[in-house]
Design an enzyme around this catalytic site. Structure first.
Site, PDB file in Angstrom:
ATOM      1  N   ARG A   1      -3.165   3.203   8.527  1.00 27.32           N
ATOM      2  CA  ARG A   1      -3.468   2.065   7.654  1.00 27.32           C
ATOM      3  C   ARG A   1      -2.314   1.072   7.632  1.00 27.32           C
ATOM      4  NH1 ARG A   1      -4.611   4.748   1.949  1.00 27.32           N
ATOM      5  NH2 ARG A   1      -5.818   2.815   1.660  1.00 27.32           N
TER       6      ARG A   1
ATOM      7  N   GLY B   1      -8.020  -7.508   4.282  1.00 27.74           N
ATOM      8  CA  GLY B   1      -8.875  -7.642   5.450  1.00 27.74           C
ATOM      9  C   GLY B   1      -8.186  -8.197   6.678  1.00 27.74           C
TER      10      GLY B   1
ATOM     11  N   SER C   1      10.930 -43.738 -15.890  1.00 25.31           N
ATOM     12  CA  SER C   1       9.879 -42.819 -15.465  1.00 25.31           C
ATOM     13  C   SER C   1       9.874 -42.855 -13.942  1.00 25.31           C
ATOM     14  CB  SER C   1       8.529 -43.274 -16.015  1.00 25.31           C
ATOM     15  OG  SER C   1       7.524 -42.421 -15.518  1.00 25.31           O
TER      16      SER C   1
ATOM     17  N   LYS D   1       0.839  -1.202   0.000  1.00 24.80           N
ATOM     18  CA  LYS D   1       0.000   0.000   0.000  1.00 24.80           C
ATOM     19  C   LYS D   1       0.874   1.251   0.000  1.00 24.80           C
ATOM     20  CE  LYS D   1      -3.725  -0.551   2.512  1.00 24.80           C
ATOM     21  NZ  LYS D   1      -4.335  -0.758   3.847  1.00 24.80           N
TER      22      LYS D   1
ATOM     23  N   HIS E   1     -16.068  -8.602   1.183  1.00 30.90           N
ATOM     24  CA  HIS E   1     -15.049  -9.537   1.681  1.00 30.90           C
ATOM     25  C   HIS E   1     -15.236 -10.914   1.055  1.00 30.90           C
ATOM     26  CE1 HIS E   1     -13.430 -12.488   4.591  1.00 30.90           C
ATOM     27  NE2 HIS E   1     -12.432 -11.618   4.657  1.00 30.90           N
TER      28      HIS E   1
ATOM     29  N   CYS F   1       5.960 -39.591 -13.533  1.00 30.69           N
ATOM     30  CA  CYS F   1       4.517 -39.738 -13.471  1.00 30.69           C
ATOM     31  C   CYS F   1       4.176 -39.753 -11.987  1.00 30.69           C
ATOM     32  CB  CYS F   1       4.072 -41.017 -14.159  1.00 30.69           C
ATOM     33  SG  CYS F   1       4.913 -42.484 -13.571  1.00 30.69           S
TER      34      CYS F   1
ATOM     35  N   TYR G   1       9.953 -35.245 -19.985  1.00 33.59           N
ATOM     36  CA  TYR G   1       8.522 -34.992 -19.892  1.00 33.59           C
ATOM     37  C   TYR G   1       8.028 -35.157 -18.464  1.00 33.59           C
ATOM     38  CZ  TYR G   1       7.749 -40.047 -19.593  1.00 33.59           C
ATOM     39  OH  TYR G   1       7.759 -41.354 -19.194  1.00 33.59           O
TER      40      TYR G   1
ATOM     41  N   ARG H   1      -3.477  -1.413  -6.576  1.00 33.01           N
ATOM     42  CA  ARG H   1      -2.675  -2.648  -6.539  1.00 33.01           C
ATOM     43  C   ARG H   1      -3.127  -3.536  -7.689  1.00 33.01           C
ATOM     44  NH1 ARG H   1      -5.665  -4.812  -1.078  1.00 33.01           N
ATOM     45  NH2 ARG H   1      -7.736  -4.419  -1.883  1.00 33.01           N
TER      46      ARG H   1
ATOM     47  N   MET I   1      -5.334  -7.014   8.309  1.00 30.14           N
ATOM     48  CA  MET I   1      -4.838  -6.044   9.263  1.00 30.14           C
ATOM     49  C   MET I   1      -5.882  -4.933   9.353  1.00 30.14           C
ATOM     50  SD  MET I   1      -1.866  -7.644   9.357  1.00 30.14           S
ATOM     51  CE  MET I   1      -0.760  -6.540  10.141  1.00 30.14           C
TER      52      MET I   1
HETATM   53  P1  ADP Z   1      -7.728  -2.204   3.587  1.00 29.50           P
HETATM   54  O1  ADP Z   1      -6.312  -2.641   3.500  1.00 29.50           O
HETATM   55  O2  ADP Z   1      -8.569  -3.043   4.474  1.00 29.50           O
HETATM   56  O3  ADP Z   1      -8.318  -1.948   2.237  1.00 29.50           O
HETATM   57  P2  ADP Z   1      -7.273   0.614   3.806  1.00 29.50           P
HETATM   58  O4  ADP Z   1      -6.126   1.124   4.585  1.00 29.50           O
HETATM   59  O5  ADP Z   1      -7.113   0.608   2.346  1.00 29.50           O
HETATM   60  O6  ADP Z   1      -7.682  -0.807   4.358  1.00 29.50           O
HETATM   61  O7  ADP Z   1      -8.513   1.475   4.206  1.00 29.50           O
HETATM   62  C1  ADP Z   1      -9.815   1.082   3.885  1.00 29.50           C
HETATM   63  C2  ADP Z   1     -10.579   2.250   3.312  1.00 29.50           C
HETATM   64  O8  ADP Z   1     -10.553   3.331   4.211  1.00 29.50           O
HETATM   65  C3  ADP Z   1     -10.000   2.804   2.041  1.00 29.50           C
HETATM   66  O9  ADP Z   1     -10.405   2.134   0.923  1.00 29.50           O
HETATM   67  C4  ADP Z   1     -10.564   4.198   2.045  1.00 29.50           C
HETATM   68  O10 ADP Z   1     -11.840   4.196   1.505  1.00 29.50           O
HETATM   69  C5  ADP Z   1     -10.605   4.519   3.501  1.00 29.50           C
HETATM   70  N1  ADP Z   1      -9.460   5.376   3.814  1.00 29.50           N
HETATM   71  C6  ADP Z   1      -8.233   5.005   4.191  1.00 29.50           C
HETATM   72  N2  ADP Z   1      -7.447   6.086   4.344  1.00 29.50           N
HETATM   73  C7  ADP Z   1      -8.222   7.157   4.069  1.00 29.50           C
HETATM   74  C8  ADP Z   1      -7.998   8.559   4.027  1.00 29.50           C
HETATM   75  N3  ADP Z   1      -6.810   9.078   4.314  1.00 29.50           N
HETATM   76  N4  ADP Z   1      -9.021   9.345   3.687  1.00 29.50           N
HETATM   77  C9  ADP Z   1     -10.240   8.812   3.387  1.00 29.50           C
HETATM   78  N5  ADP Z   1     -10.501   7.524   3.393  1.00 29.50           N
HETATM   79  C10 ADP Z   1      -9.508   6.686   3.726  1.00 29.50           C
HETATM   80 MG    MG Z   2      -7.591  -0.812   0.915  1.00 37.41          MG
END
Ligand code: ADP
Ligand code: MG
Ligand code: MG
Length: 885
Positions: free
Chosen positions: A96, A105, A772, A25, A462, A839, A859, A346, A107
């Site tokens: 984040r 999902g 083989s 990220k 999710h 095999c 093979y 990503r 962390m």
């Molecule tokens: P995950 O890894 O679970 O996707 P993120 O760190 O990407 O978690 O955060 C999830 C969501 O939170 C992001 O998709 C975004 O919509 C919101 N978010 C994160 N940082 C900001 C920010 N600085 N301003 C506004 N929204 C944010």
């Molecule tokens: Mg995200």
């Protein structure tokens, strides 16, 4: 040492290539900032700091970190003209997590950090929107309470206290939707949340913004070691020592009103690979609302009508990003008062079908070379493309319809919790996990289920994201479905009726259409699309290894050939013996007391085997067919029930007691190391003699029809060269006699599946035209590990990390692999042109195929459905070591 990298506001102290240090990220936020995209400013605390915390304990940071964070925060304050904790113009940030490998999902992220009773008032005043400020505050307190202070749901069936309290506030204030809540109601929610935190944890919610910040940073680092993250890492082979980065970033707000929105988008359709911006958004909302399934989001196309300028900008930036990364991207964005901000990009997770289509399309668009496209293909994911689908000609009526979140078809029995899914699957049941929505705690159940059905959540929920990643069929947002997990029931409502479902009922899901069917629907094999043909042409031009198949029946052989098999590498003749109309003759043969008796029984088997081989030769016209002579311990064919014993007794004209005694006599303590393989023919040569004759007669018969036959006769389980010398002589003599003068090229070789055979391979090669490797038995005998019993302790070995992987699934390069290399060297020292293959189950495992390429094999042979996977794996191995020869 520097522990922080800044991004945004014209700066980027990192690039996409810095993932190991900045996490995925953080590295991509820096990259987006570097190429001039609108990214709210912030900074990344590196994974080095996490490794320091892992080594020294939670809360122990490297020297100087605090000062660096303070300094970086001041830069963000300057850029945003706000101040952290200030009572007039407060800065709010998100904290984040972001590891080097994507862990969706796993962390936790905290939004709106920096709010307290004072700053919330300032935010309300500055925005002129008190409800907005308190909406941010209630989100923050709940997230902080859960992630940092450890407020947990009381049980798997119950919601988090905050959700319960919030629903209650909504009910009392008669608000249907979150965004309808008044400032007063939101204030009330904040107060109740704080009281709940105090009640549940004995600690007060911290007002001090720096305490909040360090609490959040600490929690992200600590979450690296939470059991869910650990489980996900194990599942995906991610190292537990690399650590996560923490991103601290100025907030932008999608919840300021109807000119604001937040959403996620893929630059191409992640289910089909079609080139269209694909995703979802919610107006007047914050990030997690879209993925959490709180409200059902709208498709991206609808954004064009609601916020046209921002939509146009999103379309433009999506293309910029895709061109820049030369791959389909998964984007997260927020629109604040009409202005678009990018929050994440990503490589997008995609289905096997989309993987193939996107790779091929990117080549056609001139963005990738065929070589790069092949290297982008995850061979294991091709499996999905080959999955069966619901028979279009016998499609039952659907009882419900949701979103087609992850394609394929799944038939299974309903369970309502992840735990039940795991338990039932353990018992060998095929299950479908049915839930309102899923969360990271459900991963083990999703893994165990063959399909997932949810009543809420969209295409990027999710459930959808995880299911696509796992290659599992998934239907989300099935709104006519009502789930009552505690009662283990569900109902499908609609059309004025209600269909009740309970745990254990069978349903079928179609992940490609979103349809749900009661009971099992008929399935048909997958049809391969046009893109995969193109891809496979490239694949075949890069690979050196030939790919054959393990097939015992004409229908398997046909399937394999349609998937590109270049011959049969293993036909197990014993499988033909188990057919009901043959087993009696086989039993008569085994239980006969002398050679005459055995020959009489074999005479019945001969024409049947001849017919089997002739049909295989026809299907494989022009390609080699390796036939293994009888291999398994004879006891596998013995009669066990009284009825079976009586039947054999009658056929042999003997009393049942005599048969029972004979069965007892043939029982071995250790059959896998017993009287099997070529040992059978050393003692009873007539068995191989009849088989060789059947092969020869079949070859002559089909050759006369004009079929090009290439029989390769394989003698299993050789331990000393003398076995092969004798049996080769017997087989060659019988085979040639059976040809009756027809001129058919053939070879006789052996399976190498004992360590001793590897060591004396040079001497064995004197009598062999080919080797083989039977890697199942070779693994078993090298490890001294019985495959039938390993299930008792192998899982514990894998769990504890004593073994890196199951050696029966992934070829062990160090031990078994070293023996293979030794045998290849020995064999080719005697016969330079000796043909060598493997095999066994390993032939379809990508990493094992890579090993075979490097070991110089000619093979690999694998099951029919894995042939395309092996082709891709072979090409990737050839590209990886940069040589075809
Ligand atoms: P995950 O890894 O679970 O996707 P993120 O760190 O990407 O978690 O955060 C999830 C969501 O939170 C992001 O998709 C975004 O919509 C919101 N978010 C994160 N940082 C900001 C920010 N600085 N301003 C506004 N929204 C944010
Ligand atoms: Mg995200
Ligand atoms: Mg074997």
């Amino acid at each position: 040492m520097k522990h922080i990298r800044q991004f945004g506001g014209g700066t980027a102290e990192g690039r996409a290539s810095d993932k190991a240090l900045l996490g995925g990220k953080g590295a991509n936020l820096a990259e987006m900032a570097a190429i001039g995209l609108p990214v709210p400013p912030g900074f990344t605390i590196t994974t080095e700091v996490c490794r320091h915390v892992i080594a020294h304990g939670v809360g122990h940071y490297p020297d100087g970190l605090e000062a660096e964070v303070g300094e970086a925060l001041r830069r963000v304050e300057q850029l945003t003209q706000t101040t952290f904790g200030d009572g007039h113009q407060p800065l709010l940030v998100s904290v984040r997590s972001g590891a080097p490998a994507s862990m969706p999902g796993m962390m936790d992220t905290i939004l709106n950090l920096g709010l307290n009773d004072e700053t919330v008032a300032a935010l309300a005043a500055r925005s002129g929107n008190a409800a907005f400020a308190w909406d941010c505050y209630r989100r923050f307190v709940a997230m902080y309470g859960e992630v940092v202070m450890g407020v947990v749901a009381p049980s798997e069936h119950e919601d988090l206290a905050f959700d319960r309290i919030f629903d209650d506030v909504k009910r009392r204030h008669r608000a249907h939707r979150d965004q309808d809540l008044s400032e007063a109601a939101l204030r009330e929610a904040v107060g109740l949340f704080k009281a709940e935190i105090l009640r549940a944890t004995g600690t007060t919610f911290p007002d001090d913004v720096r305490t909040q910040l360090w609490g959040a940073i600490g929690a992200v680092f600590a979450s690296w070691n939470n059991p869910r993250a650990d489980y996900y890492r194990k599942l995906n082979g991610i190292s537990s020592t690399i650590g996560t980065a923490v991103n601290v970033q100025a907030m932008v707000f999608g919840n300021l009103g109807d000119d604001c929105a937040t959403g996620v988008a893929f630059t191409r359709n992640p289910a089909t690979g079609d080139s269209e911006l694909y995703g979802e958004f919610l107006t007047n909302a914050q990030g997690e609302d879209v993925v959490a399934g709180v409200r059902t989001p709208e498709p991206i196309a609808a954004l064009a009508a609601k916020l046209p300028a921002a939509h146009a900008e999103l379309v433009r930036l999506a293309k910029v990003l895709e061109d820049h990364f030369r791959d389909m991207q998964d984007l997260e964005f927020t629109i604040q008062r009409g202005q678009l901000f990018m929050l994440q990009t990503r490589g997008g997770k995609r289905t096997g079908r989309a993987m193939v289509k996107v790779a091929v399309d990117l080549v056609r668009e001139g963005k990738l070379t065929p070589r790069e496209a092949v290297l982008r293909i995850d061979p294991a994911k091709l499996d999905e493309v080959l999955h069966p689908t619901i028979d279009p000609k016998a499609r039952p009526p659907a009882v419900a319809k949701g979103l087609p979140a992850s394609p394929g078809a799944a038939i299974g029995r309903i369970v309502f919790t992840a735990t039940a899914a795991a338990e039932w699957a353990q018992r060998g049941e095929t299950v479908i996990l049915v839930r309102t929505d899923t969360s990271p705690e459900d991963i083990h159940g999703m893994k165990a289920a063959s399909g997932i059905l949810t009543s809420r959540g969209g295409m990027t929920s999710h459930a959808a994201v995880v299911a696509r990643g796992m290659g599992k069929c998934c239907v989300t947002s099935c709104t006519s479905l009502r789930v009552d997990a505690p009662k283990k029931t569900a109902a499908i409502v609609g059309g004025g009726q209600e269909r009740r479902l309970k745990e254990g009922d069978t349903i079928t899901l179609d992940g490609s259409t979103g349809e749900v069917f009661l009971g099992p629907a008929p399935l048909v094999p997958a049809r391969l699309g046009e893109e995969i043909g193109t891809l496979m042409e490239w694949v075949d031009s890069f690979r050196r290894l030939k790919i054959r198949t393990n097939a015992d029946t004409p229908s398997d052989a046909r399937t394999a050939r349609s998937f590109g098999a270049e011959g049969i590498g293993l036909c197990r003749t014993e499988h033909m013996f188990f057919q009901p109309e043959r087993i009696l003759a086989v039993r008569e043969m085994i239980l006969a007391s002398d050679e005459t008796g055995r020959r009489a029984a074999l005479a019945i088997i001969l024409p049947m085997q001849r017919g089997d081989f002739a049909e295989l030769f026809r299907v494989m016209d022009g390609l080699p067919v390796t036939i293994r002579l009888l291999d398994p311990p004879l006891h596998e064919f013995l009669p066990h029930t009284a009825a079976e014993i009586d039947e054999v007794a009658a056929a042999l004209g003997k009393p049942a007691a005599a048969i029972t005694a004979k069965v007892a006599e043939l029982t071995e303590a250790n059959p896998m190391l017993g009287h099997r393989g070529c040992r059978l023919a050393i003692t009873f040569p007539e068995i191989y003699e009849i088989q060789a004759r059947a092969i020869g007669e079949a070859a002559a018969e089909v050759a006369a029809e004009g079929v090009a036959v290439h029989p390769e006769i394989m003698i299993p389980l050789v331990m000393v060269p003398e076995e092969l010398r004798r049996l080769r002589e017997l087989v060659a003599r019988t085979f040639e006699a059976a040809l009756g003068g027809a001129n058919i090229p053939y070879t006789i070789g052996t399976m190498i599946e004992l360590p001793r055979a590897c060591v004396v391979a040079d001497q064995i090669a004197v009598h062999a035209d080919f080797f083989s490797f039977g890697t199942n038995d070779l693994t078993q005998t090298t490890y001294g590990l019985s495959r039938d019993d390993a299930g008792r302790f192998l899982p514990a070995y894998l769990e504890a990390g004593v073994l890196p992987s199951d050696p029966f699934a992934v070829l062990d390069p160090e031990g078994v692999g070293a023996l293979i290399e030794l045998a290849v060297r020995g064999g080719r020292a005697t016969k330079p042109g000796l043909k060598v293959g493997i095999c066994g189950e390993h032939g379809g495992d990508p990493s094992s195929v890579g090993f075979c390429h490097r070991a110089g094999l000619d093979y690999v042979s694998c099951s029919p459905f894995r042939v395309p996977i092996a082709r891709v794996a072979a090409a990737r191995a050839a590209l990886a070591d940069g040589r075809k020869e």
